[in-house]
Write a protein that holds these residues in place. Sequence first.
Motif, PDB file in Angstrom:
ATOM      1  N   ARG A  31     -81.606  40.527  -8.919  1.00 18.02           N
ATOM      2  CA  ARG A  31     -83.047  40.709  -9.160  1.00 18.02           C
ATOM      3  C   ARG A  31     -83.519  39.914 -10.385  1.00 18.02           C
ATOM      4  N   LYS A  85     -83.284  41.333  -0.491  1.00 21.14           N
ATOM      5  CA  LYS A  85     -84.620  41.700  -0.987  1.00 21.14           C
ATOM      6  C   LYS A  85     -84.722  41.411  -2.491  1.00 21.14           C
ATOM      7  N   GLU A 104     -82.981  39.199  -4.091  1.00 22.67           N
ATOM      8  CA  GLU A 104     -82.979  37.744  -4.236  1.00 22.67           C
ATOM      9  C   GLU A 104     -84.363  37.165  -3.941  1.00 22.67           C
ATOM     10  N   THR A 105     -85.012  37.651  -2.902  1.00 23.89           N
ATOM     11  CA  THR A 105     -86.360  37.177  -2.567  1.00 23.89           C
ATOM     12  C   THR A 105     -87.323  37.467  -3.712  1.00 23.89           C
ATOM     13  N   GLU A 106     -87.187  38.639  -4.299  1.00 18.08           N
ATOM     14  CA  GLU A 106     -88.040  39.001  -5.437  1.00 18.08           C
ATOM     15  C   GLU A 106     -87.811  38.046  -6.612  1.00 18.08           C
ATOM     16  N   ARG A 152     -86.554  34.961  -6.488  1.00 24.41           N
ATOM     17  CA  ARG A 152     -87.000  33.620  -6.105  1.00 24.41           C
ATOM     18  C   ARG A 152     -88.530  33.515  -6.197  1.00 24.41           C
ATOM     19  N   THR A 153     -89.236  34.513  -5.696  1.00 27.57           N
ATOM     20  CA  THR A 153     -90.702  34.517  -5.728  1.00 27.57           C
ATOM     21  C   THR A 153     -91.229  34.504  -7.162  1.00 27.57           C
ATOM     22  N   ALA A 154     -90.565  35.262  -8.033  1.00 28.19           N
ATOM     23  CA  ALA A 154     -90.987  35.342  -9.444  1.00 28.19           C
ATOM     24  C   ALA A 154     -90.425  34.194 -10.285  1.00 28.19           C
ATOM     25  N   LYS A 155     -89.582  33.330  -9.670  1.00 29.55           N
ATOM     26  CA  LYS A 155     -88.937  32.200 -10.361  1.00 29.55           C
ATOM     27  C   LYS A 155     -88.147  32.665 -11.587  1.00 29.55           C
ATOM     28  N   ARG A 156     -87.382  33.739 -11.382  1.00 31.64           N
ATOM     29  CA  ARG A 156     -86.534  34.269 -12.457  1.00 31.64           C
ATOM     30  C   ARG A 156     -85.180  33.589 -12.468  1.00 31.64           C
ATOM     31  N   TRP A 161     -83.712  30.691 -10.232  1.00 29.28           N
ATOM     32  CA  TRP A 161     -84.822  30.287  -9.366  1.00 29.28           C
ATOM     33  C   TRP A 161     -85.940  29.580 -10.118  1.00 29.28           C
TER      34      TRP A 161
END
Length: 165
Positions: free
Chosen positions: A118, A135, A137-139, A141-145, A148
Motif C-alpha cells: 500500500r 487492491k 497495489e492499485t491504490e 499505483r494510483t496515488a504514485k506512492r 510507483w
Amino acid sequence: MTTRLFHCVLLSAAVIAVAPVANAGPLVGAASVVDGDTIEIHGTRIRFNGIDAPESAQLCLDAVGKKYRCGQKASLALADFLEAHRPTSCIEVDRDQFRRMVAVCTAAGIDIGEWMVRKGFAVDWPKYSAGFYSKAETEARTAKRGLWAGSFDRPWEWRKQMSVQ
C-alpha cells in the motif's frame, strides 16, 4: 479390517501428521529486517507471503528520472514501521526453496505485507498471492506512492535479468 475402522485409523494418522503444525502457533518477537520482504525473529528467517520488494542492489527511477536504491529504501521503511509497531507476529503458511518460513505477519494488528504494498515499497506477487494484495497495489499505483512515483522493474523480473548476466 472393516471400512469404518480403516477410515478411523486413516483419520487418526492425518490428525497426528498435522497436529504439530496446527499447534505451533504464531512466532512472536522483535523483528530485525533482512530486506524489504524478509525479517528475522528469534533466529528464524521469515519471507512475507504474497509480496515482493526490490532487492538491496536494485536501482529504480524516481519521479524526475533520478536513480535511487529502491531496495534499500524499502528495507529502511520496513525497519521504521517495525520499530514503531512492536512486537511482530508471524503465522507460517509455507516454506520457500531456501527453506525459509513463508508467513503472514502482523504488527499492531496491521498486515505488514499489505502495508508495504500500500505504501509502494513492495508489489503484489500474483504467483504467490492469488491477487490478495492487488487492491493495495492499485491504490499505491494510483496515488504514485513509493516505487510507483517513478519507474522500476518488478523484483522477480530484475532478479531474472541479473541471473542471465
